[in-house]
Design a protein around this motif. Sequence first.
Motif, PDB file in Angstrom:
ATOM      1  N   ALA A   1       3.511 -11.995   4.032  1.00 32.21           N
ATOM      2  CA  ALA A   1       2.269 -11.234   3.944  1.00 32.21           C
ATOM      3  C   ALA A   1       1.091 -12.261   3.412  1.00 32.21           C
ATOM      4  N   ALA A   2       1.242 -13.080   2.626  1.00 35.86           N
ATOM      5  CA  ALA A   2       0.456 -14.084   2.105  1.00 35.86           C
ATOM      6  C   ALA A   2       0.311 -15.535   2.917  1.00 35.86           C
TER       7      ALA A   2
ATOM      8  N   GLN B   1       1.296 -20.275  -7.427  1.00 36.80           N
ATOM      9  CA  GLN B   1       1.316 -18.791  -7.422  1.00 36.80           C
ATOM     10  C   GLN B   1       0.494 -18.348  -8.600  1.00 36.80           C
TER      11      GLN B   1
ATOM     12  N   LYS C   1      -5.064 -10.523   1.797  1.00 33.46           N
ATOM     13  CA  LYS C   1      -4.839 -10.954   0.520  1.00 33.46           C
ATOM     14  C   LYS C   1      -6.387 -11.028  -0.212  1.00 33.46           C
TER      15      LYS C   1
ATOM     16  N   LYS D   1      15.672  -8.821 -10.798  1.00 36.87           N
ATOM     17  CA  LYS D   1      15.355  -9.108  -9.380  1.00 36.87           C
ATOM     18  C   LYS D   1      16.330  -9.804  -8.657  1.00 36.87           C
TER      19      LYS D   1
ATOM     20  N   GLU E   1       8.949 -10.907   2.026  1.00 40.30           N
ATOM     21  CA  GLU E   1       8.163 -10.101   2.655  1.00 40.30           C
ATOM     22  C   GLU E   1       6.725 -10.806   1.818  1.00 40.30           C
ATOM     23  N   PRO E   2       6.650 -10.964   0.360  1.00 39.97           N
ATOM     24  CA  PRO E   2       5.383 -11.624   0.112  1.00 39.97           C
ATOM     25  C   PRO E   2       4.827 -12.745   0.456  1.00 39.97           C
TER      26      PRO E   2
ATOM     27  N   GLY F   1       2.640 -10.180  -7.822  1.00 42.44           N
ATOM     28  CA  GLY F   1       2.205 -11.371  -7.369  1.00 42.44           C
ATOM     29  C   GLY F   1       0.939 -11.412  -6.803  1.00 42.44           C
ATOM     30  N   PHE F   2       0.590 -10.653  -6.109  1.00 41.83           N
ATOM     31  CA  PHE F   2      -0.663 -10.372  -5.230  1.00 41.83           C
ATOM     32  C   PHE F   2      -0.681  -8.978  -4.529  1.00 41.83           C
TER      33      PHE F   2
ATOM     34  N   TYR G   1       2.493  -6.512  -3.784  1.00 45.03           N
ATOM     35  CA  TYR G   1       3.679  -7.647  -3.606  1.00 45.03           C
ATOM     36  C   TYR G   1       4.186  -8.315  -5.007  1.00 45.03           C
ATOM     37  N   PRO G   2       5.485  -8.341  -5.076  1.00 47.62           N
ATOM     38  CA  PRO G   2       6.049  -9.041  -6.333  1.00 47.62           C
ATOM     39  C   PRO G   2       5.663 -10.557  -6.328  1.00 47.62           C
ATOM     40  N   THR G   3       6.037 -10.983  -7.492  1.00 47.84           N
ATOM     41  CA  THR G   3       5.975 -12.545  -7.571  1.00 47.84           C
ATOM     42  C   THR G   3       6.985 -13.073  -6.794  1.00 47.84           C
TER      43      THR G   3
ATOM     44  N   ARG H   1      -1.474  -2.733  -0.567  1.00 46.32           N
ATOM     45  CA  ARG H   1      -0.261  -3.053  -0.719  1.00 46.32           C
ATOM     46  C   ARG H   1       0.262  -4.253  -1.926  1.00 46.32           C
TER      47      ARG H   1
ATOM     48  N   THR I   1      -2.691  -6.925  -1.238  1.00 49.16           N
ATOM     49  CA  THR I   1      -3.619  -7.034  -0.059  1.00 49.16           C
ATOM     50  C   THR I   1      -4.321  -5.759   0.011  1.00 49.16           C
TER      51      THR I   1
ATOM     52  N   ILE J   1      13.916 -11.230  -1.630  1.00 46.39           N
ATOM     53  CA  ILE J   1      12.886 -10.628  -1.616  1.00 46.39           C
ATOM     54  C   ILE J   1      11.502 -11.236  -1.294  1.00 46.39           C
ATOM     55  N   ASN J   2      11.726 -12.527  -1.509  1.00 45.92           N
ATOM     56  CA  ASN J   2      10.582 -13.503  -1.108  1.00 45.92           C
ATOM     57  C   ASN J   2      10.026 -13.442   0.134  1.00 45.92           C
TER      58      ASN J   2
ATOM     59  N   TYR K   1       0.019 -20.311   1.735  1.00 49.34           N
ATOM     60  CA  TYR K   1      -0.450 -19.103   1.025  1.00 49.34           C
ATOM     61  C   TYR K   1      -1.620 -19.263   0.292  1.00 49.34           C
TER      62      TYR K   1
END
Lengths: 76, 581
Positions: free
Chosen positions: B250-251, B460, A54, B235, B246-247, A46-47, A70-72, A68, A49, B243-244, B555
């Motif tokens: 972070a963003a 995204q 980011k 997934k 965490e990203p 996904g992105f 990260y998934p989408t 690090r 960092t 799992i969303n 984001y």
Amino acid sequence: MRIQISVTSWFKRFTDGIAEMEIEVSDGAAAVEAVLKTGIPLKEIGFVTVNDMKVDMDHLLHEGDRLRAYPTIIGG
Amino acid sequence: MIYEGYIKVLYIDMTTGKIKIENRKDLCEYLGGVGVATKLLEETIRPDLDPLDENQPIVFAIGAASSIFPVITKTVAMFRSPLTGELGESYAGGRMALTMFLAGYDAMVIQGKAKKPSYLAITRNNVGFKDARAFWGMSSDEVGRVIRDREPGGGKRSIIRIGPAGENMVHYASVCVDTYRHFGRLGLGAVFGSKNLKAISIVGDRNLPIKNFKEYFKVYQDIYKKVTDTEIMAKYHDAGTPINIEPLNAAGGLPTKNLKQNVFEHGDKISGETFANQNLVRKMACTGCPVGCIHIGQFRREFDKGHEYEAVSVGYDYELIFALGSFLGIKTSDEVLQLIEPVEHLGMDAMSTGVVLGWATEAFAKKLITEEQTLVPLSFGNTANYIKAIEYIAAKKNEFYTALSEGVEKASDIYGGKDFAMAFSKNEMAGYHTGYGMILGSTVGARHSHLCNGGYSVDQSMKEFNKEKLVDAIFAEEKERCMLNSLVICLFARKVYDRTTILAALNSIGNNLTDEDLTAIGERIYKAKLRIKKALGYDQMSVRLPKRLFETPSYNGQLNEDTAYELIAMYNQKIEEFMAK
């Protein structure tokens, strides 16, 4: 140069279960080069960092950087 | 109906206790699912009457390939939403689609109001109108158990029902489907309550042989392989949508504490990995789905002194963790589950409940409301008081909680705090503060949901922000999802069901459509939805966006209010051109 890479739990399926690793990349390498070395398919990313910021995949890395991946984001 | 040239519609009148069945050839041009439901809604909705008037319809529909191929598992419900006053559209999995299919109904239209609390027992040959007075007041879980014991058809049966919130017509009351699945959003549960309708049991037991089995099985296997042997769906089964956390955290896209923050300092304590490691006890699937994305978590509750404990199981996914977790500043996965449990049993939409409570917490801190109104002091992270507040909403405990039960737009109309009332056209926000795609998509989406067009996903994937491209992408996705939802494919599998796959599936069961047909179906449905919205008085150009969206970075960084309104105007122009064609 060497950089630190960590991945989220989901990505461990691509890294033999390893969540944190140190890898060697060429001087002036971009983030994408480091990610490719982990074995994670780029389409899964996904992105990333670098040092908790980011950044784009063409971001240039420096010795000792912490990357690090990260998934989408998923959903309906 | 598969192999027939018509759509079989079951009409149920709760007032008279009469039913009729029509085989509608004219509906075939809408294919099924949301297409058929939209057309039936357009025919029966009453723009002149309140959404909770007994004469308003509830429409259910399944699709042209429901239950015949993997992951085509959902049923669509359409109604006039008591939350927004306009188009109500909601989807649920479970067993309902299969039982409707095997009971022989493509769609059902329910109108009128029973004289006393009732439930419907629908089979292939009969509709029973049954007394539910003894069930009134039961949680959605309890009533499900009781009807399971009373009604025949176990294993071939779906039971959908409301909890006390639906009976009390909370505007975002949900309908629980076979435990752990829901028609969650926009208040279908309240419409059930307005009809004195506590539950519906559907038994589907006919046998329907596939005609060209060889061709069908080949297509089936191809789809099954894509679903199970590739990473596309993995997934969703693994840790699932949580799992969303965490990203997004972070963003800077995780709505936290009523979106005062875009990052949650305790995000790691409610992440998908944390839930998987500490709470996950079981995974389940809707009937006909080989993925199994339903995650059940468990927490321990002391029910008496002397170390008396029970293990409580509740379903969780990303949206629930956002709404009843980060949005309320809840610091542990156990506490998130503790909040999900009463929302589930009382029968409310978790997303609206969390967002409404987020607003109330901030309004309380800003002294727009007092403890005399809230009855308990509300503060971010205070799980015990939120549990009480959830019960007060469902019971409409006082004037304040009655306002909260009508949604954050209504509550902020009365008490102020519009700038931080986090709704899009009266529908409480979803858990993606990702950028303009999410704002535009939720605002212009037919039902103001992130699911209308996946705006968060556009945010995204779009490398460089471009207004025209963003508007085009949202518009294209909105139309495409009208087509996908006419099949009622689970949208998690939308990457599996590309156009080629859809056509192969339909053709293998004798529905010979072309790519152009699919495009035309999507456009036909979207136009019908827009006609309904217009008839219900919706004006896209008068929407209000909460200023908080532009105060807290997303984001994709800081967002500009003028740009957001410009995008809405651009989309509106596009719609006008589309409707004029």
